[in-house]
Write a protein that holds these residues in place. Structure first.
Motif, PDB file in Angstrom:
ATOM      1  N   SER A  22       0.850  -1.189   0.000  1.00 31.56           N
ATOM      2  CA  SER A  22       0.000   0.000   0.000  1.00 31.56           C
ATOM      3  C   SER A  22       0.889   1.242   0.000  1.00 31.56           C
ATOM      4  O   SER A  22       2.102   1.130   0.114  1.00 31.56           O
ATOM      5  N   PHE A  24       1.349   3.046   2.376  1.00 33.16           N
ATOM      6  CA  PHE A  24       1.846   3.196   3.737  1.00 33.16           C
ATOM      7  C   PHE A  24       2.878   2.142   4.137  1.00 33.16           C
ATOM      8  O   PHE A  24       3.576   2.297   5.132  1.00 33.16           O
ATOM      9  N   GLY A  25       2.958   1.041   3.402  1.00 37.71           N
ATOM     10  CA  GLY A  25       3.870  -0.039   3.713  1.00 37.71           C
ATOM     11  C   GLY A  25       3.435  -1.321   3.047  1.00 37.71           C
ATOM     12  O   GLY A  25       2.641  -1.303   2.104  1.00 37.71           O
ATOM     13  N   TRP A  27       2.803  -5.883   3.731  1.00 29.43           N
ATOM     14  CA  TRP A  27       2.587  -6.976   4.666  1.00 29.43           C
ATOM     15  C   TRP A  27       3.340  -8.212   4.200  1.00 29.43           C
ATOM     16  O   TRP A  27       3.333  -8.556   3.018  1.00 29.43           O
ATOM     17  N   PHE A  36       3.585  -6.164   9.359  1.00 22.60           N
ATOM     18  CA  PHE A  36       3.483  -4.949   8.574  1.00 22.60           C
ATOM     19  C   PHE A  36       4.804  -4.205   8.615  1.00 22.60           C
ATOM     20  O   PHE A  36       5.362  -3.959   9.691  1.00 22.60           O
ATOM     21  N   ASP A  38       6.157  -0.747   7.873  1.00 20.55           N
ATOM     22  CA  ASP A  38       5.688   0.622   7.687  1.00 20.55           C
ATOM     23  C   ASP A  38       6.776   1.456   7.014  1.00 20.55           C
ATOM     24  O   ASP A  38       7.934   1.437   7.435  1.00 20.55           O
ATOM     25  N   VAL A  40       7.174   4.547   7.215  1.00 16.09           N
ATOM     26  CA  VAL A  40       7.677   5.554   8.159  1.00 16.09           C
ATOM     27  C   VAL A  40       8.817   4.964   8.989  1.00 16.09           C
ATOM     28  O   VAL A  40       9.843   5.602   9.200  1.00 16.09           O
ATOM     29  N   GLU A  41       8.639   3.735   9.439  1.00 12.38           N
ATOM     30  CA  GLU A  41       9.664   3.063  10.243  1.00 12.38           C
ATOM     31  C   GLU A  41      10.825   2.540   9.391  1.00 12.38           C
ATOM     32  O   GLU A  41      11.948   2.420   9.882  1.00 12.38           O
ATOM     33  N   TYR A  42      10.545   2.208   8.145  1.00 17.02           N
ATOM     34  CA  TYR A  42      11.552   1.659   7.232  1.00 17.02           C
ATOM     35  C   TYR A  42      11.530   2.478   5.931  1.00 17.02           C
ATOM     36  O   TYR A  42      11.057   2.022   4.886  1.00 17.02           O
ATOM     37  N   LYS A  46      10.328   3.064   0.826  1.00 19.61           N
ATOM     38  CA  LYS A  46       9.361   3.995   0.233  1.00 19.61           C
ATOM     39  C   LYS A  46       9.654   4.268  -1.238  1.00 19.61           C
ATOM     40  O   LYS A  46       8.748   4.338  -2.049  1.00 19.61           O
TER      41      LYS A  46
END
Length: 90
Positions: A22, A24-25, A27, A36, A38, A40-42, A46
């Motif tokens: 998605s 956002f990340g 799965w 998941f 993410d 933001v975390e990884y 992106k």
């Protein structure tokens, strides 16, 4: 290969697969547990292409490796992120 998934197979048993990507990340389904990742975390994921995300392997311990991106994630860090307080910064 079906669209949207990439499956690693060991003796005809599915070990791990990317089940969804998605904005956002994404799965990962591994051993009947879904994780998941993410963006933001990884953040290195992106800007990755779908093919780069789908091209991953697992090792003996079940940790995940993306050779095209030179990224490794320990499965435990996805299961227990509170034990891994350090975050990547640009």
């Amino acid at each position: 290969m079906s669209f949207g998934t990439d499956t690693l197979v060991n003796n005809d048993i599915t070990v791990a697969e990317i089940t969804h990507i998605s904005p956002f990340g994404f799965w990962i389904l591994c051993d009947d547990t879904e994780y998941f990742v993410d963006f933001v975390e990884y953040p290195l994921f992106k800007s990755a292409t779908i093919q780069q995300i789908l091209d991953f392997t697992t090792d003996f311990f079940g940790d995940f490796h993306w050779p095209l991106l030179d990224i490794d994630i320990e499965r435990d860090s996805l299961m227990h992120p509170e034990n891994y307080p350090l975050q990547y910064r640009n």
